[in-house]
Design a protein around this motif. Structure first.
Motif, PDB file in Angstrom:
ATOM      1  N   ARG A 187     119.176  10.039  47.508  1.00 38.01           N
ATOM      2  CA  ARG A 187     118.116  11.014  47.442  1.00 38.01           C
ATOM      3  C   ARG A 187     116.990  10.466  46.720  1.00 38.01           C
ATOM      4  N   VAL A 188     117.479   9.684  45.298  1.00 38.35           N
ATOM      5  CA  VAL A 188     116.279   8.933  44.694  1.00 38.35           C
ATOM      6  C   VAL A 188     115.413   8.202  45.509  1.00 38.35           C
ATOM      7  N   GLN A 189     116.044   7.251  46.444  1.00 43.42           N
ATOM      8  CA  GLN A 189     115.424   6.200  47.002  1.00 43.42           C
ATOM      9  C   GLN A 189     114.410   7.006  48.049  1.00 43.42           C
ATOM     10  N   ARG A 190     115.069   8.146  48.809  1.00 45.95           N
ATOM     11  CA  ARG A 190     114.260   8.745  49.860  1.00 45.95           C
ATOM     12  C   ARG A 190     112.985   9.137  49.136  1.00 45.95           C
ATOM     13  N   ALA A 191     113.240   9.945  48.049  1.00 46.83           N
ATOM     14  CA  ALA A 191     112.104  10.554  47.253  1.00 46.83           C
ATOM     15  C   ALA A 191     111.109   9.498  46.778  1.00 46.83           C
TER      16      ALA A 191
END
Length: 118
Positions: free
Chosen positions: A78-82
């Motif tokens: 989720r952090v990588q995608r954001a």
């Protein structure tokens, strides 16, 4: 196998990607420590005078470690995608849950030790 979202947006600065990976590894270390704590409670800690407390705490720590390990990758993704989509980093419940479980375990141990001395 690369997830579809990995091709979305722009590649973030590699330093941020590596920092996110280090955080992921820290979550895994914490999960392993919780599981090791569960084993220690179950095998090394003498029984408390209140029946089932030792086993209950061991189960709580084991479940918490397992859940944390299972959700660590999801949090990393989720952090990588954001970061790839230049969005704000997502809020997550893992830090609050981990802290609450650790505090609850410590509180139960303190109460049992102080109120049930031999």
């Amino acid at each position: 196998m690369t997830p579809r979202w990995y091709e979305e947006g722009e590649e973030p600065d590699y330093r941020f990607t590596l920092a996110n990976e280090r955080t992921f590894l820290a979550w895994l270390r914490t999960a392993l420590a919780l599981i090791a704590g569960a084993v220690a409670f179950a095998q090394l800690v003498p029984s408390f005078s209140v029946a089932g407390v030792r086993t209950g705490l061991a189960v709580l720590l084991a479940v918490a470690g397992t859940v944390l390990a299972a959700f660590a990758y999801r949090r990393w993704a989720r952090v990588q995608r954001a970061m790839r989509q230049e969005r704000p980093l997502p809020m997550d419940w893992l830090p609050a849950a981990t802290g609450t479980i650790a505090a609850l375990t410590g509180l139960v141990v303190v109460v049992v030790v102080l109120t049930h001395r031999p």
